[in-house]
Motif scaffolding. Structure first.
Motif: not given
Length: 227
Positions: A1-5, A23-24, A40-41, A56-60
């Motif tokens: 799973m790869h999430i973009a912040v 991001g951290a 990844s931020s 990406f698998d998801g975004w925040i």
């Protein structure tokens, strides 16, 4: 799973430099539940956006002292990216500013909190469950976008959370903040807040937020096999 912040936090004060970036903070929150996930931020407030078509698998989308009504170019670009993400059906989570940005970008309404600042730990409802989260906001979602479902809130903020289908989930609050950081933030802002708001914020910290509960909900949201 790869999430973009997508980091929207514009605070570059000495206080902010002394603490982890948003991001951290979100990476730590997710890694407490899923240590193998990649995060990844992107500092969108500085114009740093993912490359066009990035997958990406998801975004925040994080919180920010900026307003979603600001005319800065990065805010408009973020709104465009929100619409693209939603059109693709990618999973998108928004917190505080992110919650409001998603609402406004998709046709909702954001305005001032009727009671002014909401600061400290607050009790809200999310999907029928009472949950304690950290707050720091002067604006809130007043009308959700078409097709959105309000998942809960409280007397101070009726739209504390909303969802659109299975691909969008938001909260007005700050799941990424630890108890220690919120205590430091309350101390930092005490002189800038109305006296009664600062006092209430300090008193609210006697009981910590439900960090594990909201982290677990976010993980289930991104992990489509567990919904």
């Amino acid at each position: 799973m790869h999430i973009a912040v997508l980091v929207a936090n514009t605070d570059e004060s000495a206080f902010a430099q002394g603490h982890p970036k948003d991001g951290a903070k979100f990476a730590t929150l997710l890694h407490e539940q899923r240590p193998d996930w990649r995060v990844s931020s992107f500092s969108v407030k500085d114009g740093e956006f993912p490359a066009a078509g990035a997958q990406f698998d998801g975004w925040i989308i994080t919180g920010s002292p900026a307003s979603v009504h600001d005319s800065d170019a990065w805010v408009a670009q973020l709104f465009g990216l929100i619409r693209q993400i939603v059109a693709r059906g990618d999973r998108l989570f928004g917190a505080c500013f992110g919650h409001q940005a998603i609402a406004l970008a998709l046709g909702g309404v954001v305005g001032d909190n009727p009671g002014g600042w909401v600061f400290g730990a607050v009790d809200t409802v999310m999907e029928g469950q009472q949950i304690r989260l950290y707050a720091a906001h002067k604006e809130q979602v007043l009308v959700v976008p078409e097709g959105a479902v309000v998942l809960g809130g409280n007397a101070e903020c009726a739209v504390g959370s909303f969802a659109i289908g299975r691909s969008v989930l938001t909260t007005q609050y700050h799941p990424e903040m630890t108890h220690g950081f919120m205590a430091a933030l309350v101390a930092e802002y005490a002189g800038k807040l109305p006296t009664e708001v600062a006092a209430q914020a300090r008193a609210s910290l006697n009981t910590p937020a439900d960090r594990d509960v909201i982290a677990g909900r976010m993980v289930r949201f991104f992990d489509e096999n567990r919904l």
